[in-house]
Scaffold this motif. Structure first.
Motif, PDB file in Angstrom:
ATOM      1  N   GLY A 830      23.004  44.774  34.932  1.00  0.00           N
ATOM      2  CA  GLY A 830      21.976  45.666  35.476  1.00  0.00           C
ATOM      3  C   GLY A 830      21.388  45.120  36.751  1.00  0.00           C
ATOM      4  N   ALA A 831      21.156  43.806  36.790  1.00  0.00           N
ATOM      5  CA  ALA A 831      20.602  43.188  37.984  1.00  0.00           C
ATOM      6  C   ALA A 831      21.560  43.317  39.155  1.00  0.00           C
ATOM      7  N   ARG A 832      22.850  43.110  38.903  1.00  0.00           N
ATOM      8  CA  ARG A 832      23.838  43.183  39.979  1.00  0.00           C
ATOM      9  C   ARG A 832      23.853  44.588  40.595  1.00  0.00           C
ATOM     10  N   GLY A 833      23.805  45.618  39.752  1.00  0.00           N
ATOM     11  CA  GLY A 833      23.776  46.984  40.266  1.00  0.00           C
ATOM     12  C   GLY A 833      22.546  47.252  41.119  1.00  0.00           C
ATOM     13  N   MET A 834      21.407  46.706  40.696  1.00  0.00           N
ATOM     14  CA  MET A 834      20.175  46.893  41.460  1.00  0.00           C
ATOM     15  C   MET A 834      20.257  46.217  42.815  1.00  0.00           C
ATOM     16  N   PHE A 835      20.816  45.002  42.831  1.00  0.00           N
ATOM     17  CA  PHE A 835      20.926  44.278  44.100  1.00  0.00           C
ATOM     18  C   PHE A 835      21.862  44.994  45.064  1.00  0.00           C
ATOM     19  N   GLN A 836      22.968  45.511  44.542  1.00  0.00           N
ATOM     20  CA  GLN A 836      23.902  46.230  45.412  1.00  0.00           C
ATOM     21  C   GLN A 836      23.261  47.493  45.995  1.00  0.00           C
ATOM     22  N   ARG A 837      22.543  48.210  45.139  1.00  0.00           N
ATOM     23  CA  ARG A 837      21.882  49.426  45.613  1.00  0.00           C
ATOM     24  C   ARG A 837      20.808  49.096  46.646  1.00  0.00           C
ATOM     25  N   ALA A 838      20.067  48.025  46.406  1.00  0.00           N
ATOM     26  CA  ALA A 838      19.015  47.630  47.342  1.00  0.00           C
ATOM     27  C   ALA A 838      19.602  47.278  48.708  1.00  0.00           C
ATOM     28  N   GLN A 839      20.739  46.604  48.694  1.00  0.00           N
ATOM     29  CA  GLN A 839      21.364  46.237  49.966  1.00  0.00           C
ATOM     30  C   GLN A 839      21.825  47.478  50.726  1.00  0.00           C
ATOM     31  N   GLN A 840      22.383  48.457  50.006  1.00  0.00           N
ATOM     32  CA  GLN A 840      22.804  49.707  50.650  1.00  0.00           C
ATOM     33  C   GLN A 840      21.609  50.455  51.245  1.00  0.00           C
ATOM     34  N   LEU A 841      20.510  50.470  50.484  1.00  0.00           N
ATOM     35  CA  LEU A 841      19.306  51.128  50.983  1.00  0.00           C
ATOM     36  C   LEU A 841      18.786  50.447  52.244  1.00  0.00           C
ATOM     37  N   ALA A 842      18.791  49.125  52.244  1.00  0.00           N
ATOM     38  CA  ALA A 842      18.302  48.387  53.407  1.00  0.00           C
ATOM     39  C   ALA A 842      19.166  48.656  54.628  1.00  0.00           C
ATOM     40  N   GLN A 843      20.471  48.750  54.422  1.00  0.00           N
ATOM     41  CA  GLN A 843      21.355  49.048  55.547  1.00  0.00           C
ATOM     42  C   GLN A 843      21.090  50.450  56.087  1.00  0.00           C
ATOM     43  N   SER A 844      20.826  51.411  55.191  1.00  0.00           N
ATOM     44  CA  SER A 844      20.559  52.782  55.637  1.00  0.00           C
ATOM     45  C   SER A 844      19.226  52.894  56.358  1.00  0.00           C
ATOM     46  N   CYS A 845      18.326  51.915  56.139  1.00  0.00           N
ATOM     47  CA  CYS A 845      17.040  51.922  56.832  1.00  0.00           C
ATOM     48  C   CYS A 845      17.172  51.530  58.290  1.00  0.00           C
ATOM     49  N   GLY A 846      18.286  50.906  58.649  1.00  0.00           N
ATOM     50  CA  GLY A 846      18.417  50.391  60.004  1.00  0.00           C
ATOM     51  C   GLY A 846      17.797  49.020  60.149  1.00  0.00           C
ATOM     52  N   SER A 847      17.788  48.229  59.038  1.00  0.00           N
ATOM     53  CA  SER A 847      17.212  46.883  59.066  1.00  0.00           C
ATOM     54  C   SER A 847      18.271  45.878  58.622  1.00  0.00           C
ATOM     55  N   PRO A 848      19.149  45.416  59.533  1.00  0.00           N
ATOM     56  CA  PRO A 848      20.205  44.481  59.147  1.00  0.00           C
ATOM     57  C   PRO A 848      19.661  43.178  58.567  1.00  0.00           C
ATOM     58  N   ARG A 849      18.543  42.714  59.087  1.00  0.00           N
ATOM     59  CA  ARG A 849      18.016  41.432  58.599  1.00  0.00           C
ATOM     60  C   ARG A 849      17.526  41.565  57.170  1.00  0.00           C
ATOM     61  N   LEU A 850      16.859  42.656  56.863  1.00  0.00           N
ATOM     62  CA  LEU A 850      16.437  42.871  55.481  1.00  0.00           C
ATOM     63  C   LEU A 850      17.652  42.987  54.576  1.00  0.00           C
ATOM     64  N   ALA A 851      18.705  43.660  55.035  1.00  0.00           N
ATOM     65  CA  ALA A 851      19.918  43.774  54.231  1.00  0.00           C
ATOM     66  C   ALA A 851      20.520  42.402  53.953  1.00  0.00           C
ATOM     67  N   GLN A 852      20.504  41.518  54.951  1.00  0.00           N
ATOM     68  CA  GLN A 852      21.017  40.159  54.746  1.00  0.00           C
ATOM     69  C   GLN A 852      20.173  39.405  53.725  1.00  0.00           C
ATOM     70  N   GLN A 853      18.869  39.550  53.806  1.00  0.00           N
ATOM     71  CA  GLN A 853      17.990  38.879  52.856  1.00  0.00           C
ATOM     72  C   GLN A 853      18.260  39.363  51.430  1.00  0.00           C
ATOM     73  N   LEU A 854      18.403  40.681  51.285  1.00  0.00           N
ATOM     74  CA  LEU A 854      18.630  41.220  49.953  1.00  0.00           C
ATOM     75  C   LEU A 854      20.002  40.836  49.433  1.00  0.00           C
ATOM     76  N   ALA A 855      20.979  40.713  50.340  1.00  0.00           N
ATOM     77  CA  ALA A 855      22.300  40.252  49.907  1.00  0.00           C
ATOM     78  C   ALA A 855      22.227  38.828  49.362  1.00  0.00           C
ATOM     79  N   ARG A 856      21.450  37.963  50.035  1.00  0.00           N
ATOM     80  CA  ARG A 856      21.299  36.594  49.538  1.00  0.00           C
ATOM     81  C   ARG A 856      20.546  36.576  48.215  1.00  0.00           C
ATOM     82  N   ALA A 857      19.571  37.479  48.078  1.00  0.00           N
ATOM     83  CA  ALA A 857      18.807  37.525  46.831  1.00  0.00           C
ATOM     84  C   ALA A 857      19.699  37.869  45.658  1.00  0.00           C
ATOM     85  N   GLY A 858      20.662  38.759  45.873  1.00  0.00           N
ATOM     86  CA  GLY A 858      21.544  39.133  44.777  1.00  0.00           C
ATOM     87  C   GLY A 858      22.567  38.087  44.419  1.00  0.00           C
TER      88      GLY A 858
END
Length: 941
Positions: A830-858
């Motif tokens: 369940g956690a892995r699915g949440m992290f993947q979804r969060a990273q996709q959302l961050a990328q769609s926001c136009g925030s590459p740095r946030l996406a990188q942070q969330l990728a490391r968090a997962g």
């Protein structure tokens, strides 16, 4: 002419040539097509075909300039025959003997006198013509002879006389004659044509315009390397199927050619414009005069009207219209396309243009034309001398303003103002002029506003101009002058009392500057009664009342969002209602309906009339930018805010500059582009900005920047200022600024959990005007301070709420927080699915740095203090990254560069890390982390 039709005409010519080549007799073919229809290209293709078949080809081109040159066409035929030197000398000697006899000159269509006719009715030296014909027969003894004359309607009479002599004797000869002609106002050679069509071996062929499918096929040919050409339907509307105009369009530079009816998108004087003029100048002067008059009128025009304006006979004008339609320049009763009109007018002398505009204005006025049409011609002619001109200009200005045409409104009023002085001036027209000038350039009304302030001080201000100027005074930060005006005029004063405009501006002033006119907020009516007004003033009152309902919580209890959307839908169809639409759009924004605001502003920005009002266009861009920001679309928010500042320079925004600047500061901060955010913060604002709700919006953006760059005290000060001011103004609603949520972020980051939690719970309290976006973000922060079991429930609710409101950025953060809670609870999948979804959302926001942070968090395990250490909690995601880099021996400055944060933020993180893990220096930290790896809980504000 379809593609197949052109091939069919060419095939018929080739068939006739084959019969001639096979000694089946000569023939004559006449190809008729409008100017620019492709006759020359067709003739070239036929000549090429017959040359390859071994024929002798003699070709000539008729010219208006050489129409008086005797035997000019025949000389061209001889020169192109490829004769030997002896044959050429003999033919030239024969031509010298074909001497036209003198005759009275004949007038041409344009009135110019030309030499006498030598066609069927004239006479030339018969023996010489016979010898010339025998010489042609000699050429055709061994090979067929092909004689082609392009634009034969411009041929000289003597040459046509000689051709007709040969044509009469072609039935048994290997000679083929092909003539191409364009229709003209008057047949220059009627006897020649009459005799030509009576010949048994004659046939006529016609070239028509290219249809839509053929235009598309031409544009898609491999040789046409012009990406971005309009679709076939637009090509037909633009060219009328004329191959000449299509070629001009194709030859335009990529990106500079006409792509729509908007002439501003194309380069004047380019290949397309040149093609238009080539087409026009190949017609008679009467046709050019008709085209120019049509271009001046820009709309439908009847033949009698054109005849009056051009001074031509109605029958002549009717024929000229037909020729213009045939060549693609005109439709039924007007110039076909604005690009064509622009090209025609660019060739018109200035004095002639003014004369035509004056004549058009007079004709339309005398025949009951619309005031806007009449005024448009008066403006172009810079002419307000007739007694009826001023009244017409005033009425046209009112109509233009109602249709969203501030440009035409201003032109009409400025021309009228030059013709009126003193007592004849109209106060309501002065007010209208101020409003329309502001819509184009807010800085242009500064002088009028200064004069208005002096008039108020002297007690000479007129009610219409004063009331109309109040919103502009508020825009420019002149609230004191606005208050003085409203104090000077009561509801019973002047002509504005009945329509309620004074009530609307009073309420607007109380909302824009609550500390200057607080009593205005008491004058209201229920929002349920809005949206049904029929007058412009009533609609203004409705819109401002609705905005007050959205900003003042004590007025809540009514469905503001539903009423606002209904109001937008109703006024959307009215071109002049852009100002009225702003208030319901802002009300929707404050109600948390950012997705609706994003959709409606997109529709409004696509409307043609919005391009005539840079200020309203800039305001719509600014509103859409804030809506995009609240939806977590950082890239779109920045793009729209920058577009707002392109439409209206920052210095012209007045106190409203706080809106696009706040959006840009927040978008850059959320994207961790702190230098860019700091540059926006450095832009100056008027002093009165912070006495407006937009100023509070700016303070919240500045506080977010301070918090992200390690200055929590400055951030807290700005947010407390917001809170105190909003409570004082009775505008304590999260839709304006969720200051409790933002202050709680700051306090929790600084370690003040008690006060931060209290503010979060207060933010959720009933009656705070909490929209779903604010509620979801508040639940997320509460979960960070709650026990694991309660945190999962809070985060699950936060995710649901944020998903429904559409804020991708906060949803990404809540999703990764929920993933971390699930991971710590043992639900790895369940956690892995949440992290993947969060990273996709961050990328769609136009925030590459946030996406990188969330990728490391997962990819990292959950953060827990090592056993045996008396730390007071888990490390957050940000703290873990700082701790690991510090343990590896990186300096604070190196850590700040690697993590894109300030050195001050690194120091604050290390202080909290040492306290949580109960260590005092980096050596202990390195030893501790080497024995038990810490994960990350992303709890960033």
């Amino acid at each position: 002419m379809t593609t197949t039709q052109r091939e069919t005409v060419l095939a018929r010519l080739c068939t006739a040539f084959d019969a001639c080549d096979n000694r089946l007799g000569g023939s004559v073919r006449r190809v008729v097509g409008a100017v620019g229809s492709g006759k020359t290209t067709l003739l070239e293709a036929f000549n090429d075909h017959t040359s390859r078949r071994g024929s002798v080809v003699m070709s000539a081109i008729g010219s208006r300039a050489e129409r008086d040159l005797p035997l000019g066409v025949l000389s061209q035929l001889v020169d192109t025959a490829g004769l030997s030197r002896e044959s050429a000398r003999r033919m030239t000697a024969l031509l010298e003997r074909v001497v036209p006899e003198e005759a009275p000159p004949r007038p041409d269509a344009d009135g110019t006198a030309h030499a006498a006719g030598h066609g069927a009715g004239g006479s030339v030296t018969a023996p010489a013509v016979h010898e010339l014909f025998m010489s042609l027969l000699d050429l055709a003894k061994e090979r067929p002879l092909v004689v082609t004359v392009d634009d034969a309607h411009h041929a000289d009479d003597a040459s046509l006389h000689c051709l007709m002599y040969a044509i009469r004797r072609l039935r048994c000869k290997r000679i083929m004659v092909v003539l191409t002609e364009s229709p003209t106002l008057r047949d220059a050679h009627p006897l020649f044509h009459a005799e030509l069509q009576s010949q048994p071996h004659f046939a006529g062929l016609t070239l028509g315009p290219l249809p839509e499918d053929a235009l598309g096929a031409h544009a898609e040919e491999p040789a046409v390397d012009r990406p971005g050409l309009p679709p076939a339907g637009e090509l037909l509307a633009l060219t009328g199927g004329s191959p000449l105009l299509l070629r001009g369009l194709i030859d335009e530079e990529p990106g500079a050619g006409p792509r729509s009816a908007d002439t501003s998108a194309s380069r004047p004087g380019g290949p397309f414009d040149q093609a238009v003029l080539r087409c026009l100048y190949r017609h008679e002067p009467e046709v050019r005069a008709t085209a120019r008059t049509l271009a001046i009128l820009r709309g439908p025009a009847s033949p009698p009207m054109l005849a009056h304006l051009t001074g031509l006979e109605t029958e002549c004008v009717t024929k000229a219209l037909g020729l213009l339609r045939m060549c693609g320049l005109a439709g039924t009763d007007r110039i076909r396309h604005p690009r064509i009109a622009r090209a025609v007018l660019a060739d018109l002398p200035a004095e002639e243009s003014r004369r035509l505009h004056r004549a058009a204005a007079t004709y339309l006025q005398e025949h009951g034309g619309e005031p806007e049409a009449v005024a448009g011609h008066l403006v172009h002619a810079d002419w307000a001398e007739p007694s009826w001109a001023v009244a017409t200009l005033h009425e046209a200005a009112r109509q233009a303003m109602a249709k969203g045409r501030p440009d035409l409104t201003g032109d009409c009023l400025r021309l009228a103002a030059r013709a009126t002085t003193g007592a004849s001036r109209h106060a309501d027209m002065d007010a209208l002029l101020i409003r329309c000038s502001w819509q184009i350039n807010p800085l242009s009304v500064t002088a009028q506003l200064d004069g208005l302030r002096e008039a108020v001080a002297a007690g000479h201000a007129q009610a219409p101009a004063a009331v109309a100027a109040v919103p502009l005074l508020l825009w420019h930060g002149r609230a004191d002058t606005a208050k003085a005006l409203l104090t000077a005029f009561t509801e019973g004063d002047g002509p504005n009392a009945a329509d309620g405009r004074l009530s609307a501006v009073r309420l607007l002033t109380s909302l824009a500057y609550p500390d200057r006119l607080a009593e205005g907020g008491a004058q209201d009516r229920p929002v349920a009664g809005t949206g049904t007004a029929t007058s412009a003033a009533g609609r203004q009152v409705d819109a401002v009342t609705l905005l007050a309902d959205a900003l003042i919580p004590e007025r809540a209890g009514r469905d503001v969002a539903t009423t606002a959307e209904r109001m937008v839908q109703r006024y959307m169809a009215e071109p002049g209602a852009l100002g009225t639409l702003t208030a319901p759009l802002v009300a929707l924004l404050c109600s948390g309906m950012s997705d609706l605001v994003n959709a409606w502003t997109r529709v409004l920005l696509d409307r043609p009339q919005i391009h005539r009002s840079p200020v309203w266009k800039g305001i719509l861009h600014a509103i859409r930018a804030e809506a995009a920001l609240r939806l977590g679309r950082l890239g779109q928010a920045e793009e729209q805010a920058r577009a707002a500042l392109r439409e209206v320079p920052l210095e012209a925004w007045g106190v409203a500059a706080a809106a696009p600047l706040a959006t840009l500061i927040t978008a850059a901060t959320e994207s961790q582009l702190f230098m860019e955010a700091n540059q926006w913060l450095a832009r100056p604002l008027p002093a009165d900005t912070f006495r407006t709700p937009l100023g509070l919006h700016y303070l919240a953006a500045r506080a977010r920047f301070h918090a992200a760059t390690g200055r929590p005290q400055a951030a807290a000060d700005d947010l407390r200022w917001c809170g105190e001011t909003m409570r004082k103004w009775r505008m304590d609603t999260a839709g304006l600024v969720p200051w409790r949520l933002e202050l709680a972020r700051v306090l929790l980051g600084a370690g003040d959990r008690a006060e931060g939690t209290r503010l979060l719970r207060e933010q959720l309290a009933e009656g705070r005007g909490v929209d779903q976006r604010t509620r979801g973000a508040t639940l997320r922060l509460l979960a960070a301070e709650a026990p694991a079991a309660e945190a999962e429930a809070l985060l699950t609710e936060a995710v649901d709420v944020l998903e429904n409101c559409g804020d991708r950025l906060e949803l990404a953060r809540a999703t990764v927080d929920l993933g971390d809670v699930l991971r710590r609870g043992g639900d790895a999948d369940g956690a892995r699915g949440m992290f993947q979804r969060a990273q996709q959302l961050a990328q769609s926001c136009g925030s590459p740095r946030l996406a990188q942070q969330l990728a490391r968090a997962g990819s990292e395990p959950a953060a827990c203090p090592p056993e045996g250490h008396g730390g007071d909690g888990a490390l957050s995601q940000a703290q873990l990254r700082v701790a690991m880099l510090a343990a590896e021996g990186h300096t604070n400055r190196e850590i700040s560069r690697k993590l894109f944060i300030t050195v001050s933020t690194v120091e604050q993180h290390l202080t909290r890390i040492y306290r949580k893990l109960n260590v005092k220096q980096r050596d202990e930290l390195a030893h501790l982390l080497s024995s038990a790896r810490a994960g990350a809980v992303p709890r960033e504000a």
